[in-house]
Design a protein around this motif. Sequence first.
Motif, PDB file in Angstrom:
ATOM      1  N   LEU A 196      85.429  27.834  83.907  1.00 20.08           N
ATOM      2  CA  LEU A 196      84.032  27.406  83.768  1.00 20.08           C
ATOM      3  C   LEU A 196      83.263  27.589  85.071  1.00 20.08           C
ATOM      4  O   LEU A 196      82.041  27.715  85.057  1.00 20.08           O
ATOM      5  N   GLY A 197      83.961  27.606  86.181  1.00 16.83           N
ATOM      6  CA  GLY A 197      83.325  27.803  87.474  1.00 16.83           C
ATOM      7  C   GLY A 197      83.096  26.506  88.225  1.00 16.83           C
ATOM      8  O   GLY A 197      83.046  25.429  87.637  1.00 16.83           O
ATOM      9  N   SER A 198      82.954  26.613  89.535  1.00 21.05           N
ATOM     10  CA  SER A 198      82.666  25.466  90.395  1.00 21.05           C
ATOM     11  C   SER A 198      81.316  25.681  91.052  1.00 21.05           C
ATOM     12  O   SER A 198      81.146  26.611  91.851  1.00 21.05           O
ATOM     13  N   ARG A 199      80.362  24.835  90.722  1.00 20.58           N
ATOM     14  CA  ARG A 199      79.023  24.970  91.306  1.00 20.58           C
ATOM     15  C   ARG A 199      79.083  24.813  92.824  1.00 20.58           C
ATOM     16  O   ARG A 199      78.438  25.573  93.562  1.00 20.58           O
ATOM     17  N   THR A 200      79.854  23.853  93.304  1.00 22.88           N
ATOM     18  CA  THR A 200      79.959  23.627  94.746  1.00 22.88           C
ATOM     19  C   THR A 200      80.445  24.868  95.473  1.00 22.88           C
ATOM     20  O   THR A 200      79.826  25.334  96.436  1.00 22.88           O
ATOM     21  N   ILE A 201      81.562  25.420  95.005  1.00 22.37           N
ATOM     22  CA  ILE A 201      82.130  26.599  95.673  1.00 22.37           C
ATOM     23  C   ILE A 201      81.189  27.794  95.546  1.00 22.37           C
ATOM     24  O   ILE A 201      80.932  28.509  96.528  1.00 22.37           O
ATOM     25  N   ASN A 202      80.651  28.014  94.362  1.00 21.84           N
ATOM     26  CA  ASN A 202      79.764  29.168  94.147  1.00 21.84           C
ATOM     27  C   ASN A 202      78.512  29.097  95.002  1.00 21.84           C
ATOM     28  O   ASN A 202      78.027  30.130  95.494  1.00 21.84           O
ATOM     29  N   GLU A 203      77.953  27.890  95.192  1.00 18.14           N
ATOM     30  CA  GLU A 203      76.747  27.753  96.012  1.00 18.14           C
ATOM     31  C   GLU A 203      77.047  28.056  97.478  1.00 18.14           C
ATOM     32  O   GLU A 203      76.221  28.640  98.186  1.00 18.14           O
ATOM     33  N   VAL A 204      78.230  27.676  97.950  1.00 19.42           N
ATOM     34  CA  VAL A 204      78.617  28.017  99.322  1.00 19.42           C
ATOM     35  C   VAL A 204      78.713  29.539  99.471  1.00 19.42           C
ATOM     36  O   VAL A 204      78.189  30.124 100.426  1.00 19.42           O
ATOM     37  N   ILE A 205      79.365  30.175  98.511  1.00 18.54           N
ATOM     38  CA  ILE A 205      79.553  31.630  98.581  1.00 18.54           C
ATOM     39  C   ILE A 205      78.232  32.377  98.536  1.00 18.54           C
ATOM     40  O   ILE A 205      77.997  33.305  99.327  1.00 18.54           O
ATOM     41  N   ILE A 206      77.341  31.969  97.625  1.00 12.32           N
ATOM     42  CA  ILE A 206      76.076  32.694  97.471  1.00 12.32           C
ATOM     43  C   ILE A 206      75.236  32.626  98.755  1.00 12.32           C
ATOM     44  O   ILE A 206      74.486  33.554  99.069  1.00 12.32           O
ATOM     45  N   HIS A 207      75.387  31.555  99.517  1.00 12.96           N
ATOM     46  CA  HIS A 207      74.622  31.403 100.754  1.00 12.96           C
ATOM     47  C   HIS A 207      75.280  32.080 101.959  1.00 12.96           C
ATOM     48  O   HIS A 207      74.696  32.106 103.042  1.00 12.96           O
ATOM     49  N   HIS A 208      76.491  32.622 101.769  1.00 11.55           N
ATOM     50  CA  HIS A 208      77.185  33.267 102.892  1.00 11.55           C
ATOM     51  C   HIS A 208      77.540  34.727 102.614  1.00 11.55           C
ATOM     52  O   HIS A 208      78.361  35.299 103.343  1.00 11.55           O
ATOM     53  N   LEU A 209      76.929  35.327 101.609  1.00  9.48           N
ATOM     54  CA  LEU A 209      77.238  36.722 101.292  1.00  9.48           C
ATOM     55  C   LEU A 209      76.900  37.664 102.441  1.00  9.48           C
ATOM     56  O   LEU A 209      77.665  38.587 102.738  1.00  9.48           O
TER      57      LEU A 209
END
Length: 361
Positions: A196-209
């Motif tokens: 289903l995904g992790s919003r916390t982890i995904n938000e960290v990744i999207i801001h550090h691409l």
Amino acid sequence: MIIAGGGTGGHIFPAIAIANALRKINPNIELLFIGALGKMEMEKVPQAGYQIKGIDIAGFNRSSILKNISLPYKIMKSFFQVKEIFKDFSPNAVIGVGGYSTYPVLRYAQKKGIPTFIHESNSFAGKSNILLGKNANKIFVASDGMEKFFPAKKIIITGNPVRKIISESTVNRSESLRFFGLEENKRTILVTGGSLGSRTINEVIIHHLTDLQALNVQLIWQTGANNSERYILAGKAFPRNVWVGQFIQDIDKAFAAADVVVARAGAMSIAEMCVAGKPTVFVPFPYAAEDHQTANAMRLVNKDAAIMIKDEEARTTLFGAVTDLLMDDKKRQLFSENISALAITNANERIAEEILKTIAK
């Protein structure tokens, strides 16, 4: 036999692993899955080569009381649907792996005197499994201390079944990186927040691409189903060093390609990381019952086998922890050795053998 349950990969993949083990021991066994209509098991089970029947069932929605108005009707309807399925299939045994569909299926089987078995993957048992455990023949668990939920004489510690694609993987790093369109000479992070995904982890990744690109680091990013469109669009802006998708079918290749993994700390994630032997940074889901994901992760942290970052601290500390580990060859080697030592690779076979032995009596 009927195997009931689903909802997330943490329930579906162990169920398929148990089915594979049963069929390996006895190729003539007829297996039927029962899942919740609209949930991911309706897609993943047929992909694994098994038949599945869907029933109208849902769980209690804690965020919106209004959404529970139809719940009593769905529960009653699910029992009628289960009754019809049993009429056509006549199972000798029923196995529950957790998820919405487990309760009506096992409850009906127990009412009919059909042997039932439960696989509880977590260190904190769900309410449905606790109720069903009173009349189950055997209860398979991942770790000790489960007597507070189930009758002690019925418990068998087996560990958690891991997907065959992981436990029997033979792929190497080079071919796996090519599969994802990435380069062999770059360090690689695998991010997976579950099906289903992790919003916390995904938000960290999207801001550090952009930071990943600056560090000359690659990313394999399984976003999960929730808000996947946004994350996939962001990741595709970096085609040279980011592979992004909602779900990774060839997860064995993802593990083989990765130098470091970022994941939630559900029971199945823990089991898979141990078998894959991957240095991992765990971010436990803070709202899991009794905070059991933190307990899961801490067992590995205390054995020098992983790093844990609290969900509320992830925004400021996760990226630094992941990249520090990625650049520290000695620490990654230590984590890999220590987490591999905790692996259980034959849980599905132990469960299958015990089921067949019990119903043969």
